[in-house]
Design a protein around this motif. Structure first.
Motif, PDB file in Angstrom:
ATOM      1  N   LEU A   1       5.088   1.442  -4.085  1.00  0.00           N
ATOM      2  CA  LEU A   1       5.121   0.497  -2.975  1.00  0.00           C
ATOM      3  C   LEU A   1       3.753   0.353  -2.333  1.00  0.00           C
ATOM      4  N   HIS A   2       3.068   1.456  -2.141  1.00  0.00           N
ATOM      5  CA  HIS A   2       1.779   1.407  -1.455  1.00  0.00           C
ATOM      6  C   HIS A   2       0.732   0.627  -2.246  1.00  0.00           C
ATOM      7  N   GLU A   3       0.755   0.763  -3.563  1.00  0.00           N
ATOM      8  CA  GLU A   3      -0.202  -0.002  -4.363  1.00  0.00           C
ATOM      9  C   GLU A   3       0.077  -1.504  -4.265  1.00  0.00           C
ATOM     10  N   THR A   4       1.359  -1.870  -4.210  1.00  0.00           N
ATOM     11  CA  THR A   4       1.720  -3.284  -4.071  1.00  0.00           C
ATOM     12  C   THR A   4       1.256  -3.832  -2.725  1.00  0.00           C
ATOM     13  N   LEU A   5       1.472  -3.064  -1.654  1.00  0.00           N
ATOM     14  CA  LEU A   5       1.031  -3.509  -0.328  1.00  0.00           C
ATOM     15  C   LEU A   5      -0.488  -3.510  -0.224  1.00  0.00           C
ATOM     16  N   ARG A   6      -1.131  -2.588  -0.919  1.00  0.00           N
ATOM     17  CA  ARG A   6      -2.598  -2.599  -0.932  1.00  0.00           C
ATOM     18  C   ARG A   6      -3.113  -3.886  -1.578  1.00  0.00           C
ATOM     19  N   MET A   7      -2.461  -4.291  -2.671  1.00  0.00           N
ATOM     20  CA  MET A   7      -2.870  -5.539  -3.325  1.00  0.00           C
ATOM     21  C   MET A   7      -2.602  -6.737  -2.419  1.00  0.00           C
ATOM     22  N   PHE A   8      -1.479  -6.724  -1.689  1.00  0.00           N
ATOM     23  CA  PHE A   8      -1.231  -7.795  -0.720  1.00  0.00           C
ATOM     24  C   PHE A   8      -2.377  -7.872   0.278  1.00  0.00           C
ATOM     25  N   SER A   9      -2.791  -6.732   0.790  1.00  0.00           N
ATOM     26  CA  SER A   9      -3.862  -6.699   1.785  1.00  0.00           C
ATOM     27  C   SER A   9      -5.165  -7.234   1.207  1.00  0.00           C
ATOM     28  N   LYS A  10      -5.487  -6.796  -0.003  1.00  0.00           N
ATOM     29  CA  LYS A  10      -6.738  -7.233  -0.637  1.00  0.00           C
ATOM     30  C   LYS A  10      -6.762  -8.742  -0.869  1.00  0.00           C
ATOM     31  N   ILE A  11      -5.696  -9.243  -1.517  1.00  0.00           N
ATOM     32  CA  ILE A  11      -5.634 -10.672  -1.849  1.00  0.00           C
ATOM     33  C   ILE A  11      -5.642 -11.515  -0.578  1.00  0.00           C
ATOM     34  N   THR A  12      -4.852 -11.101   0.402  1.00  0.00           N
ATOM     35  CA  THR A  12      -4.721 -11.876   1.637  1.00  0.00           C
ATOM     36  C   THR A  12      -6.032 -11.910   2.409  1.00  0.00           C
ATOM     37  N   LYS A  13      -6.689 -10.779   2.512  1.00  0.00           N
ATOM     38  CA  LYS A  13      -7.979 -10.744   3.233  1.00  0.00           C
ATOM     39  C   LYS A  13      -9.004 -11.666   2.575  1.00  0.00           C
ATOM     40  N   LYS A  14      -9.074 -11.590   1.251  1.00  0.00           N
ATOM     41  CA  LYS A  14     -10.074 -12.392   0.546  1.00  0.00           C
ATOM     42  C   LYS A  14      -9.762 -13.882   0.618  1.00  0.00           C
ATOM     43  N   LEU A  15      -8.485 -14.245   0.406  1.00  0.00           N
ATOM     44  CA  LEU A  15      -8.127 -15.664   0.490  1.00  0.00           C
ATOM     45  C   LEU A  15      -8.315 -16.195   1.906  1.00  0.00           C
ATOM     46  N   ASP A  16      -7.969 -15.381   2.893  1.00  0.00           N
ATOM     47  CA  ASP A  16      -8.189 -15.793   4.288  1.00  0.00           C
ATOM     48  C   ASP A  16      -9.667 -16.049   4.541  1.00  0.00           C
ATOM     49  N   GLN A  17     -10.505 -15.204   3.977  1.00  0.00           N
ATOM     50  CA  GLN A  17     -11.953 -15.389   4.142  1.00  0.00           C
ATOM     51  C   GLN A  17     -12.399 -16.688   3.479  1.00  0.00           C
ATOM     52  N   ILE A  18     -11.913 -16.938   2.262  1.00  0.00           N
ATOM     53  CA  ILE A  18     -12.284 -18.147   1.523  1.00  0.00           C
ATOM     54  C   ILE A  18     -11.820 -19.403   2.259  1.00  0.00           C
TER      55      ILE A  18
ATOM     56  N   TYR B   1       1.382  -0.794   9.670  1.00  0.00           N
ATOM     57  CA  TYR B   1       1.766   0.083   8.563  1.00  0.00           C
ATOM     58  C   TYR B   1       0.627   0.197   7.552  1.00  0.00           C
ATOM     59  N   LEU B   2      -0.017  -0.915   7.265  1.00  0.00           N
ATOM     60  CA  LEU B   2      -1.149  -0.915   6.330  1.00  0.00           C
ATOM     61  C   LEU B   2      -2.287  -0.043   6.856  1.00  0.00           C
ATOM     62  N   ILE B   3      -2.582  -0.201   8.145  1.00  0.00           N
ATOM     63  CA  ILE B   3      -3.663   0.578   8.749  1.00  0.00           C
ATOM     64  C   ILE B   3      -3.319   2.070   8.760  1.00  0.00           C
ATOM     65  N   HIS B   4      -2.121   2.395   9.183  1.00  0.00           N
ATOM     66  CA  HIS B   4      -1.694   3.794   9.294  1.00  0.00           C
ATOM     67  C   HIS B   4      -1.736   4.506   7.944  1.00  0.00           C
ATOM     68  N   ASN B   5      -1.378   3.772   6.873  1.00  0.00           N
ATOM     69  CA  ASN B   5      -1.338   4.378   5.550  1.00  0.00           C
ATOM     70  C   ASN B   5      -2.594   4.113   4.727  1.00  0.00           C
ATOM     71  N   LYS B   6      -3.641   3.597   5.430  1.00  0.00           N
ATOM     72  CA  LYS B   6      -4.938   3.330   4.780  1.00  0.00           C
ATOM     73  C   LYS B   6      -4.795   2.430   3.558  1.00  0.00           C
ATOM     74  N   LEU B   7      -4.027   1.343   3.741  1.00  0.00           N
ATOM     75  CA  LEU B   7      -3.781   0.384   2.666  1.00  0.00           C
ATOM     76  C   LEU B   7      -4.517  -0.934   2.883  1.00  0.00           C
ATOM     77  N   ASP B   8      -5.270  -1.027   3.969  1.00  0.00           N
ATOM     78  CA  ASP B   8      -5.922  -2.310   4.309  1.00  0.00           C
ATOM     79  C   ASP B   8      -7.314  -2.375   3.683  1.00  0.00           C
ATOM     80  N   ASP B   9      -7.379  -2.165   2.368  1.00  0.00           N
ATOM     81  CA  ASP B   9      -8.658  -2.167   1.659  1.00  0.00           C
ATOM     82  C   ASP B   9      -9.233  -3.574   1.576  1.00  0.00           C
ATOM     83  N   GLU B  10     -10.546  -3.612   1.408  1.00  0.00           N
ATOM     84  CA  GLU B  10     -11.190  -4.895   1.146  1.00  0.00           C
ATOM     85  C   GLU B  10     -11.053  -5.210  -0.340  1.00  0.00           C
ATOM     86  N   PHE B  11     -11.097  -6.503  -0.644  1.00  0.00           N
ATOM     87  CA  PHE B  11     -11.025  -6.946  -2.037  1.00  0.00           C
ATOM     88  C   PHE B  11     -12.344  -6.613  -2.702  1.00  0.00           C
ATOM     89  N   ASP B  12     -12.321  -5.920  -3.862  1.00  0.00           N
ATOM     90  CA  ASP B  12     -13.558  -5.386  -4.417  1.00  0.00           C
ATOM     91  C   ASP B  12     -13.916  -5.932  -5.803  1.00  0.00           C
TER      92      ASP B  12
END
Length: 442
Positions: free
Chosen positions: A395-412, A430-441
């Motif tokens: 689950l965490h990897e899926t939410l991490r990917m949501f965070s990455k994709i969403t941040k990058k698309l929002d930026q674009i 939840y993303l912040i607490h579990n350190k899942l709010d990674d940047e798209f790399d």
């Protein structure tokens, strides 16, 4: 028959029988040919390629023949995972079409009865046509990509600047060997077609769509059922009459408008949407083509789950739809939008929301005889959310990917998901607490 081979009786008794390989060939925007549009959805399988072979050659190839035999023998096909999965909640796509085309249709039953022991058919006739002539589209929806939308190409290349990570995005794509090939392949089948499904890309922007309608009118086939999946943004293509002028000439037209939210949420999720224009188009359709059946076709993901209820209620109260005029399609992919891939507490929040909507809809039964279909769709969405099949194990990897994709698309796109969807602030925390709010790399 050879070895008592009775295909019609086998079909009637089979628990996995699907009518599609007897009446239909789906052609995708790259020329991929399948028995239906959701075949091989997860592993991108196909049974032929229009850029290599004709539809007639594919009609009786080994893959198609074997599929027919499997369905007759009550076997599930490995590439029909979406229907196989949804059979656990009674929401298979094929049952709808079995009822429509096979159950009481003598013509189609005769086609099935003519099946040979090797699975081949003596004639190549399509009764249900679904050809995605190209990927031309004016929107770039969050759950879509360059395969179905030319507008996605630029953002996709910014999202994945490294080609090894990039989804296929060859710009404008068409289904056949040439731009007109797919159209030419379909023309002979307009005589027998009972249903033609137009999707995209965006079908109302496609030249071949209007050429098909012109040809049907010439043939006197205005009795054919026309079904659309359209973003409902544009009724006019240069060189042709307004599409409402065409629809007035046909007996049965079903419009499923791909609208996954309203107002700012609708414009965010389906980028390029002009919400006031969508509302204006709905009013025009009601006034000028009252015989046309209209449904909201809502691709349900967890980000737009709250807005589904708000949107549904608003259009009912505005008189733009009846309570039953909505189709709820839970998305399977991308997995980071799938309702299954959420913490249990978030699922419970959405479940309570949908249960409240079901109660709210109960005040309409006397006005709408199909209201039970609508409540059933909400119930099915809840069941879908809690089924294990297709759920990501991590689950965490899926939410991490949501965070990455969403941040990058929002930026674009110069947008911000959590500003548009404040109801998901608890997911942000939840993303912040579990350190899942990674940047798209990439």
């Amino acid at each position: 028959m050879e070895n008592n081979f009775d295909p019609l009786e086998m079909a009637k008794s089979s628990k996995t029988f699907c009518i599609f390989p007897w009446i239909h060939q789906h052609v995708g925007t790259r020329g991929d040919v399948k028995p239906c549009c959701v075949y091989g959805y997860e592993n991108k399988q196909q049974i032929g390629d229009l850029k290599q072979n004709s539809l007639e050659e594919i009609w009786n190839n080994e893959d198609t023949r074997n599929m027919r035999l499997q369905f007759l023998h009550g076997e599930q096909h490995k590439n029909c995972a979406m229907c196989n999965t949804r059979s656990t909640i009674g929401d298979q796509f094929y049952t709808i079409y079995n009822d429509r085309f096979f159950k009481n249709n003598k013509t189609i039953q005769d086609v099935v009865a003519a099946t040979r022991p090797d699975g081949s058919l003596p004639e190549h006739k399509l009764y249900y046509i679904d050809v995605r002539f190209n990927n031309l589209c004016n929107l770039k929806c969050r759950t879509c990509g360059p395969y179905y939308s030319t507008s996605w190409v630029g953002d996709n290349r910014k999202l994945y600047p490294s080609e090894k990570h990039r989804i296929e995005d060859n710009g404008f794509q068409y289904a056949g060997k040439t731009e007109v090939h797919a159209f030419e392949e379909i023309l002979p089948h307009l005589e027998t077609a009972e249903l033609i499904y137009f999707a995209g890309g965006e079908p109302l922007m496609q030249d071949d769509h209007y050429k098909i309608l012109d040809r049907l009118i010439e043939l006197g086939r205005t009795d054919v059922s026309l079904q659309y999946n359209t973003n409902f943004s544009n009724f006019k293509l240069k060189g042709y009459d307004d599409v409402l002028t065409y629809w007035k000439k046909f007996t049965r037209v079903d419009v499923n408008a791909s609208l996954d939210g309203n107002h700012a949420r609708g414009e965010y999720w389906r980028k390029g949407t002009d919400w006031p224009l969508v509302v204006e188009n709905r009013k025009r359709l009601m006034e000028e083509c009252s015989h046309v059946t209209f449904n909201i076709s809502f691709a349900l993901s967890w980000p737009n789950a709250h807005n589904l209820v708000e949107f549904h209620r608003e259009w009912i109260e505005l008189g733009l739809i009846s309570p039953a005029d909505i189709i709820i399609n839970p998305v399977d992919t991308p997995p980071y939008y799938n309702l299954k891939n959420l913490p249990e507490w978030k699922k419970r929040e959405i479940e309570l929301l949908f249960l409240d909507q079901i109660e709210w809809l109960k005040k309409y039964p006397d006005q709408d005889p199909y209201i039970s279909n609508t409540t059933h769709r909400y119930e099915n969405a809840i069941r879908f959310m809690y089924t294990e099949f297709g759920r990501e194990r991590n689950l965490h990897e899926t939410l991490r990917m949501f965070s990455k994709i969403t941040k990058k698309l929002d930026q674009i796109r110069e947008e911000d998901f959590f500003t548009v969807y404040p109801e998901h602030e608890n997911i942000r925390q939840y993303l912040i607490h579990n350190k899942l709010d990674d940047e798209f790399d990439y």
